[in-house]
Write a protein that holds these residues in place. Structure first.
Motif: not given
Length: 357
Positions: A251-278
């Motif tokens: 009905x609507x052309x697509x290829x399902x999920x177009x992007x992978x869910x990225x996997x990052x290191x714990x330290x990078x995540x901690x810094x990111x979560x401090x800016x984006x708590x949600x």
């Protein structure tokens, strides 16, 4: 089904020139192949690639076409994989071993295993594509990856014509990744997959959307949720959730999920979560953290937005759609704009899943 042995002699395979591929890619791009051949056996496969008409041509294997973005006509040979058949090849006290040919529709195969009383693949219901494509991408959804159920993969090495059997370790599975996706794409063509389905079945319902759907279905039936979590209940819940969130490619052309869910290191995540708590995240066994790409794309304001005929789906930001006669170039331009915005806000590089040609 018994996977066909390679035959030294076979009838000439079916060929077509300037073959339309619109029905063979789920984006519905109106492109053509210089030459196409329908493959119904391993003998067909070898005859096709060795045919004088196909010499010195690039070769592309197409199953359901659910993981490809065509930006132009394909100037080469397209192998339309139509190998069919499925069967339980053996069982022991712990598991069933179920073999399916590469051309089998993935969702129909999952449904068949349940009807045959062999659960274990139900979390992967309604994923578009064919059985042969499943190991390449190591498809996964709702807490299960294909790799967890893979016993062996049978593939033909094009250079030698030999059929090779890969066990799960040799497939080198990773997150949406495998040996066949990295090093083996041009060397091997998958012709069959054998799955190991454990008899000690346990429901996998830890994903929130799936758990909510199961609980809702249980409440409607008047039972406690724990009493109704059968493999069929999980299958039905996965189908319902996916249909509510993802558009039907017919009905609507697509290829399902177009992007992978990225996997990052714990330290990078901690810094990111401090800016984006949600920020939505999932802890990984190796200490890294997987991020929800769809959540980040949504936060960047892309859900429902369009760029010419290409658009981000209004119910799932991971899905790019062919809304109005988009070209592959339109889809890729939209994807690049999304990647740029996500990188600027979150410092995370998104990687696309489909192959671009």
């Amino acid at each position: 089904m018994s996977v066909p042995e390679i035959s030294a002699a076979s009838s000439a395979p079916w060929f077509a020139a300037a073959y339309p591929l619109r029905a063979h890619n789920t984006f519905g791009f109106d492109v053509r192949a210089r030459l196409a051949c329908r493959v119904t056996s391993e003998a067909d496969l070898l005859d096709a690639v060795r045919d004088p008409r196909a010499q010195d041509m690039a070769t592309l294997v197409l199953g359901g076409g659910s993981n490809v973005v065509f930006t132009r006509d394909f100037d080469g040979l397209v192998l339309l994989m139509s190998l069919a058949g499925k069967r339980c090849v053996r069982e022991d006290s712990e598991a069933w071993y179920v073999e399916a040919a590469a051309g089998e529709n993935w969702h129909d195969f999952v449904a068949w295993t349940l009807e045959a009383g062999m659960p274990g693949l139900e979390n992967l219901a309604l994923i578009p594509g064919t059985v042969g494509a499943a190991p390449i991408q190591n498809i996964g959804a709702y807490g299960l990856e294909m790799a967890e159920r893979c016993a062996t993969v049978r593939a033909v090495e094009l250079a030698t014509g030999e059929a090779v059997e890969f066990d799960a370790a040799a497939c080198e599975f990773g997150y949406r990744d495998s040996f066949f996706k990295r090093a083996g794409r041009d060397r091997f063509v998958i012709t069959a997959v054998t799955f190991r389905l454990p008899k000690a079945w346990q429901p996998n319902a830890r994903y929130a959307d799936l758990a909510r759907e199961l609980a809702r279905n249980a409440a409607q039936s008047g039972h406690a949720a724990a009493d109704t979590i059968t493999a069929r209940a999980v299958f039905d819940a996965v189908v319902a959730v996916r249909r509510a969130k993802l558009p039907d490619p017919l009905e609507l052309g697509n290829a399902g999920s177009f992007f992978k869910n990225p996997v990052i290191e714990a330290a990078q995540f901690d810094a990111l979560r401090a800016r984006e708590p949600e920020i939505v995240s999932y802890a990984q066994a190796d200490g890294r953290v997987k991020l929800a790409a769809g959540w980040m794309i949504d936060r960047c304001g892309w859900k429902g937005r369009a760029l010419r005929g290409a658009a981000v789906h209004d119910r799932q930001a991971l899905v790019l759609v062919n809304r109005d006669n988009a070209t592959g170039a339109d889809i890729l331009e939209l994807a690049q704009a999304i990647r740029s915005d996500v990188l600027a806000r979150f410092g995370v590089e998104l990687e696309q899943e489909p192959v671009c040609l």
